[in-house]
Write a protein that holds these residues in place. Structure first.
Motif, PDB file in Angstrom:
ATOM      1  N   ASN A  98       0.826  -1.209   0.000  1.00 39.11           N
ATOM      2  CA  ASN A  98       0.000   0.000   0.000  1.00 39.11           C
ATOM      3  C   ASN A  98       0.862   1.262   0.000  1.00 39.11           C
ATOM      4  O   ASN A  98       0.540   2.255  -0.674  1.00 39.11           O
ATOM      5  N   ASN A 101       2.164   1.734  -3.510  1.00 43.04           N
ATOM      6  CA  ASN A 101       1.117   2.273  -4.390  1.00 43.04           C
ATOM      7  C   ASN A 101       0.896   3.761  -4.126  1.00 43.04           C
ATOM      8  O   ASN A 101       0.705   4.544  -5.078  1.00 43.04           O
ATOM      9  N   LEU A 167      -3.162   2.162 -11.825  1.00 38.77           N
ATOM     10  CA  LEU A 167      -3.135   3.365 -10.997  1.00 38.77           C
ATOM     11  C   LEU A 167      -3.315   4.644 -11.804  1.00 38.77           C
ATOM     12  O   LEU A 167      -3.348   5.734 -11.226  1.00 38.77           O
ATOM     13  N   LEU A 170      -6.203   7.135 -10.824  1.00 34.34           N
ATOM     14  CA  LEU A 170      -5.924   7.946  -9.642  1.00 34.34           C
ATOM     15  C   LEU A 170      -5.030   9.132  -9.982  1.00 34.34           C
ATOM     16  O   LEU A 170      -5.260  10.260  -9.533  1.00 34.34           O
ATOM     17  N   ALA A 242      -9.402   7.355  -3.853  1.00 31.69           N
ATOM     18  CA  ALA A 242      -8.687   6.080  -3.931  1.00 31.69           C
ATOM     19  C   ALA A 242      -9.625   4.901  -3.738  1.00 31.69           C
ATOM     20  O   ALA A 242      -9.486   3.858  -4.394  1.00 31.69           O
ATOM     21  N   THR A 246     -10.131   2.262  -6.916  1.00 35.99           N
ATOM     22  CA  THR A 246      -9.319   1.079  -6.641  1.00 35.99           C
ATOM     23  C   THR A 246     -10.185  -0.157  -6.819  1.00 35.99           C
ATOM     24  O   THR A 246     -11.106  -0.396  -6.031  1.00 35.99           O
ATOM     25  N   LEU A 251      -3.945  -2.770  -5.784  1.00 37.55           N
ATOM     26  CA  LEU A 251      -3.803  -1.379  -6.198  1.00 37.55           C
ATOM     27  C   LEU A 251      -4.171  -0.399  -5.094  1.00 37.55           C
ATOM     28  O   LEU A 251      -4.139   0.816  -5.322  1.00 37.55           O
ATOM     29  N   ALA A 252      -4.502  -0.881  -3.914  1.00 41.53           N
ATOM     30  CA  ALA A 252      -4.952  -0.009  -2.832  1.00 41.53           C
ATOM     31  C   ALA A 252      -3.818   0.864  -2.316  1.00 41.53           C
ATOM     32  O   ALA A 252      -2.674   0.418  -2.206  1.00 41.53           O
ATOM     33  N   THR A 253      -4.132   2.109  -2.009  1.00 35.30           N
ATOM     34  CA  THR A 253      -3.177   3.014  -1.382  1.00 35.30           C
ATOM     35  C   THR A 253      -3.174   2.779   0.132  1.00 35.30           C
ATOM     36  O   THR A 253      -3.919   1.955   0.654  1.00 35.30           O
TER      37      THR A 253
END
Length: 306
Positions: A98, A101, A167, A170, A242, A246, A251-253
């Protein structure tokens, strides 16, 4: 023969010197000065406790086990100082991925926001062309549009373009939403620079592009750093955008990843959650404290003229 009596002179008044109060000694002046500052120090101490106590409590909580959270008082210190919660957060909680990302999203977004915003502010404030005031009003209108209103249309557009499994949505969204405010702020900063500097460069044969890179950007260092840090914190701490774009856990922040520390039944693992939040807060705090003087210099520079 009459004689004239001359009036006798009035008795002269004698000035009595008044006693002046003795000047206070240096020690007394120092004591009075310190006493005047005591209320200020008390207020500052209270504010520091209010600000720092939750962070200290969070860091201490990152060392507690789940049973300690449920059975011990909230203000109790951890029974054992171990880093199991940090290991769980970095492995099972996938906090390391995370973080990566968030870095891959934040750095390109901030660079695009700053470069395009500085160029737009230079074009709107320094360069003279027809319709620039109307464009500036259009930019200001972009600040007034809530970002929540365009998330669903943007998601549909990204889905049709086939870029939702990356990504890139975003980065595009953060760049577009950060540009109006950045452009307006940079136009304000350029307004504080004397126009004669750019006119002298033009007389010496410098074109608009060269003046931008040679004169504009070097003079805007503090302003660029200030705006860049504001946008950095805004992008890094964002959750709504996000979470909307997502589509996969990979791909999560970092802000979305903190939600994964709750299981499917809604119970929260407080130890790993506090550890992940502590990592996030400590990194941001170090960045802010390191560049604090530059931020203050940039804010003061933009407030000189309007």
């Amino acid at each position: 023969m009459t004689t004239t009596m001359m009036p006798t002179d009035a008795p002269a008044t004698v000035a009595v010197p008044t006693r002046r109060k003795p000047a206070p000694s240096r020690a007394r002046r120092t004591t009075l000065r310190l006493l005047r500052r005591v209320p200020v120090w008390i207020v500052v101490a209270i504010l520091m406790v209010v600000v720092l106590y939750p962070q200290v409590w969070m860091v201490l909580g990152s060392f507690k086990t789940q049973s300690e959270f449920l059975s011990n008082p909230a203000l109790a210190l951890p029974e054992t100082w171990n880093f199991d919660n940090y290991v769980i957060a970095l492995t099972n909680g996938n906090v390391a991925q995370n973080y990566l990302n968030s870095i891959l999203v934040t750095i390109p977004s901030v660079l695009l926001i700053v470069f395009i915003g500085v160029a737009a502010g230079y074009a709107l404030e320094v360069m003279i062309w027809k319709g620039r005031n109307a464009v500036l009003l259009y930019v200001l209108a972009g600040i007034m549009v809530p970002g929540q209103m365009i998330l669903v249309p943007l998601f549909i557009v990204y889905f049709r373009m086939g870029i939702t499994d990356s990504l890139l949505p975003l980065i595009i969204t953060y760049t577009v939403m950060g540009l109006p405010l950045t452009t307006f702020l940079m136009a304000t900063y350029f307004r504080s620079v004397p126009r004669e500097i750019f006119e002298a460069a033009t007389v010496d044969g410098s074109g608009p592009l060269r003046s931008f890179f040679v004169i504009g950007i070097p003079m805007m260092k503090n302003a660029i750093l200030t705006v860049g840090l504001v946008q950095f914190f805004s992008v890094w701490n964002d959750l709504l955008i996000a979470l909307t774009f997502t589509t996969r856990p990979e791909l999560a922040t970092i802000q979305v990843g903190l939600l994964s520390l709750s299981d499917e039944y809604g119970s929260t693992q407080y130890g790993p959650l506090f550890a992940a939040v502590s990592i996030n807060i400590v990194v941001l705090l170090i960045v802010f404290l390191t560049l604090n003087k530059k931020i203050m210099a940039g804010m003061a520079g933009g407030a000189l003229k309007g």
